[in-house]
Write a protein that holds these residues in place. Structure first.
Motif, PDB file in Angstrom:
ATOM      1  N   THR A  34      -9.236   3.184   7.117  1.00 48.72           N
ATOM      2  CA  THR A  34     -10.375   4.090   7.003  1.00 48.72           C
ATOM      3  C   THR A  34     -10.979   4.129   5.603  1.00 48.72           C
ATOM      4  O   THR A  34     -12.193   4.094   5.446  1.00 48.72           O
ATOM      5  CB  THR A  34      -9.971   5.520   7.407  1.00 48.72           C
ATOM      6  OG1 THR A  34      -8.654   5.772   6.924  1.00 48.72           O
ATOM      7  CG2 THR A  34     -10.027   5.681   8.916  1.00 48.72           C
ATOM      8  N   ARG A  94      -7.785   2.771   0.512  1.00 53.07           N
ATOM      9  CA  ARG A  94      -6.925   3.088  -0.636  1.00 53.07           C
ATOM     10  C   ARG A  94      -5.463   2.870  -0.239  1.00 53.07           C
ATOM     11  O   ARG A  94      -5.082   3.075   0.909  1.00 53.07           O
ATOM     12  CB  ARG A  94      -7.119   4.555  -1.057  1.00 53.07           C
ATOM     13  CG  ARG A  94      -8.421   4.789  -1.827  1.00 53.07           C
ATOM     14  CD  ARG A  94      -8.463   6.217  -2.348  1.00 53.07           C
ATOM     15  NE  ARG A  94      -8.307   7.190  -1.266  1.00 53.07           N
ATOM     16  CZ  ARG A  94      -7.477   8.225  -1.300  1.00 53.07           C
ATOM     17  NH1 ARG A  94      -6.710   8.429  -2.353  1.00 53.07           N
ATOM     18  NH2 ARG A  94      -7.427   9.067  -0.279  1.00 53.07           N
ATOM     19  N   ALA A 130      -1.923   3.878   0.335  1.00 55.95           N
ATOM     20  CA  ALA A 130      -1.151   5.109   0.474  1.00 55.95           C
ATOM     21  C   ALA A 130       0.266   4.892  -0.056  1.00 55.95           C
ATOM     22  O   ALA A 130       0.899   5.799  -0.579  1.00 55.95           O
ATOM     23  CB  ALA A 130      -1.124   5.544   1.935  1.00 55.95           C
ATOM     24  N   GLY A 179       0.779  14.142   0.464  1.00 60.20           N
ATOM     25  CA  GLY A 179      -0.079  12.982   0.277  1.00 60.20           C
ATOM     26  C   GLY A 179       0.573  11.857  -0.507  1.00 60.20           C
ATOM     27  O   GLY A 179      -0.037  10.816  -0.747  1.00 60.20           O
ATOM     28  N   ALA A 180       1.840  12.056  -0.888  1.00 58.70           N
ATOM     29  CA  ALA A 180       2.522  11.036  -1.689  1.00 58.70           C
ATOM     30  C   ALA A 180       2.823   9.775  -0.880  1.00 58.70           C
ATOM     31  O   ALA A 180       3.011   8.697  -1.443  1.00 58.70           O
ATOM     32  CB  ALA A 180       3.818  11.605  -2.282  1.00 58.70           C
ATOM     33  N   LYS A 191       5.058   9.930   2.177  1.00 62.23           N
ATOM     34  CA  LYS A 191       6.342  10.027   2.891  1.00 62.23           C
ATOM     35  C   LYS A 191       6.188   9.685   4.376  1.00 62.23           C
ATOM     36  O   LYS A 191       6.952   8.891   4.921  1.00 62.23           O
ATOM     37  CB  LYS A 191       6.923  11.453   2.734  1.00 62.23           C
ATOM     38  CG  LYS A 191       7.071  11.890   1.281  1.00 62.23           C
ATOM     39  CD  LYS A 191       7.603  13.298   1.184  1.00 62.23           C
ATOM     40  CE  LYS A 191       6.646  14.368   1.708  1.00 62.23           C
ATOM     41  NZ  LYS A 191       5.424  14.513   0.883  1.00 62.23           N
TER      42      LYS A 191
HETATM   43  N1  LIG Z   1      -4.394   8.187   9.362  1.00 63.18           N
HETATM   44  C1  LIG Z   1      -4.763   8.143   8.087  1.00 63.18           C
HETATM   45  N2  LIG Z   1      -5.954   7.588   7.734  1.00 63.18           N
HETATM   46  C2  LIG Z   1      -6.350   7.521   6.440  1.00 63.18           C
HETATM   47  N3  LIG Z   1      -5.618   7.976   5.412  1.00 63.18           N
HETATM   48  C3  LIG Z   1      -4.428   8.539   5.701  1.00 63.18           C
HETATM   49  C4  LIG Z   1      -3.936   8.660   7.045  1.00 63.18           C
HETATM   50  N4  LIG Z   1      -2.729   9.269   7.013  1.00 63.18           N
HETATM   51  C5  LIG Z   1      -2.483   9.515   5.717  1.00 63.18           C
HETATM   52  N5  LIG Z   1      -3.491   9.092   4.915  1.00 63.18           N
HETATM   53  C6  LIG Z   1      -3.547   9.171   3.446  1.00 63.18           C
HETATM   54  O1  LIG Z   1      -2.438   8.438   2.928  1.00 63.18           O
HETATM   55  C7  LIG Z   1      -1.849   9.125   1.838  1.00 63.18           C
HETATM   56  C8  LIG Z   1      -0.375   9.390   2.147  1.00 63.18           C
HETATM   57  O2  LIG Z   1      -0.308  10.302   3.239  1.00 63.18           O
HETATM   58  P1  LIG Z   1       1.064  10.706   3.934  1.00 63.18           P
HETATM   59  O3  LIG Z   1       0.701  11.439   5.173  1.00 63.18           O
HETATM   60  O4  LIG Z   1       1.948   9.516   4.062  1.00 63.18           O
HETATM   61  O5  LIG Z   1       1.691  11.704   2.841  1.00 63.18           O
HETATM   62  P2  LIG Z   1       2.953  12.680   2.934  1.00 63.18           P
HETATM   63  O6  LIG Z   1       3.773  12.402   1.731  1.00 63.18           O
HETATM   64  O7  LIG Z   1       3.615  12.513   4.264  1.00 63.18           O
HETATM   65  O8  LIG Z   1       2.278  14.116   2.827  1.00 63.18           O
HETATM   66  P3  LIG Z   1       2.762  15.543   3.430  1.00 63.18           P
HETATM   67  O9  LIG Z   1       3.833  16.049   2.499  1.00 63.18           O
HETATM   68  O10 LIG Z   1       1.530  16.381   3.368  1.00 63.18           O
HETATM   69  O11 LIG Z   1       3.241  15.321   4.836  1.00 63.18           O
HETATM   70  C9  LIG Z   1      -2.697  10.383   1.618  1.00 63.18           C
HETATM   71  O12 LIG Z   1      -3.626  10.078   0.627  1.00 63.18           O
HETATM   72  C10 LIG Z   1      -3.361  10.595   2.953  1.00 63.18           C
HETATM   73  O13 LIG Z   1      -4.600  11.230   2.787  1.00 63.18           O
END
Ligand SMILES: Nc1ncnc2c1ncn2[C@@H]1O[C@H](COP(=O)(O)OP(=O)(O)OP(=O)(O)O)[C@@H](O)[C@H]1O
Ligand SMILES: [Mg+2]
Length: 158
Positions: free
Chosen positions: A47, A50, A52, A73-74, A76
């Motif tokens: 999308t 960037r 992730a 957003g890290a 995980k």
């Molecule tokens: N389906 C998606 N489409 C686009 N970007 C995404 C998608 N899912 C996550 N991201 C982006 O990827 C990055 C990592 O997200 P991720 O969900 O893995 O983080 P997280 O560590 O699990 O966060 P949280 O503690 O809020 O659960 C973030 O910048 C998020 O905005």
């Protein structure tokens, strides 16, 4: 709009459905040790493009427990989604028991995989159907053992 019964075809069923993935010619697994290796894995969502997850390297031994800690957003959940194979590395390699997961028939791998989501889903149907979801061959004792493990046997029995 989806009918309720179609909506119920969810996570488990979708993950197990071989036709959703190209598993042709891929290695089927009948056993798993559970070694997971990330080699400089990166993942970028289409999308926004960037990354992730970037330069992620980790060796997990069978039976080892790993906690991923980091800010919202890290990345995980992205790492977890790579482990269960719903997304594949954009670059780098992800190995299961030493073999590249790209060569693996994922529906056979997922028979050995359990995921406890933050938000759990209850499907229509009986408690048994919910507990045994995705396991057509679960017998009475398997269902009872799962309920016992989840500390739910007592209230379910009553
Ligand atoms: N389906 C998606 N489409 C686009 N970007 C995404 C998608 N899912 C996550 N991201 C982006 O990827 C990055 C990592 O997200 P991720 O969900 O893995 O983080 P997280 O560590 O699990 O966060 P949280 O503690 O809020 O659960 C973030 O910048 C998020 O905005
Ligand atoms: Mg998350």
């Amino acid at each position: 709009m989806l009918h309720a019964s179609q909506r119920a075809r969810s996570v488990g069923e979708v993950l197990q459905a071989p036709e959703l993935e190209d598993n042709e010619g891929k290695a089927e697994r009948s056993a798993l040790r559970g070694a997971v290796t990330f080699e400089q894995v990166a993942y970028a969502y289409e999308t926004d493009g960037r990354t992730a997850v970037r330069d992620f390297t980790l060796d997990v031994a069978p039976g080892e427990t790993i906690a991923l800690v980091g800010a919202s957003g890290a990345g995980k959940s992205t790492v977890l989604n790579l482990v269960i194979g719903v997304i594949r590395p954009t670059s780098g390699r992800l190995l299961l028991d030493g073999a590249d997961m790209n060569g693996l028939a994922l529906h056979t791998y997922r028979r050995f995989l359990s995921v406890v989501p933050q938000e759990s889903i209850l499907f229509d149907g009986t408690i048994r159907e919910n507990v045994a979801y995705g396991m057509d061959d679960a017998d009475e004792e398997t269902v009872r053992a799962a309920l016992r493990d989840a500390n739910a046997l007592e209230f379910v029995s009553s």
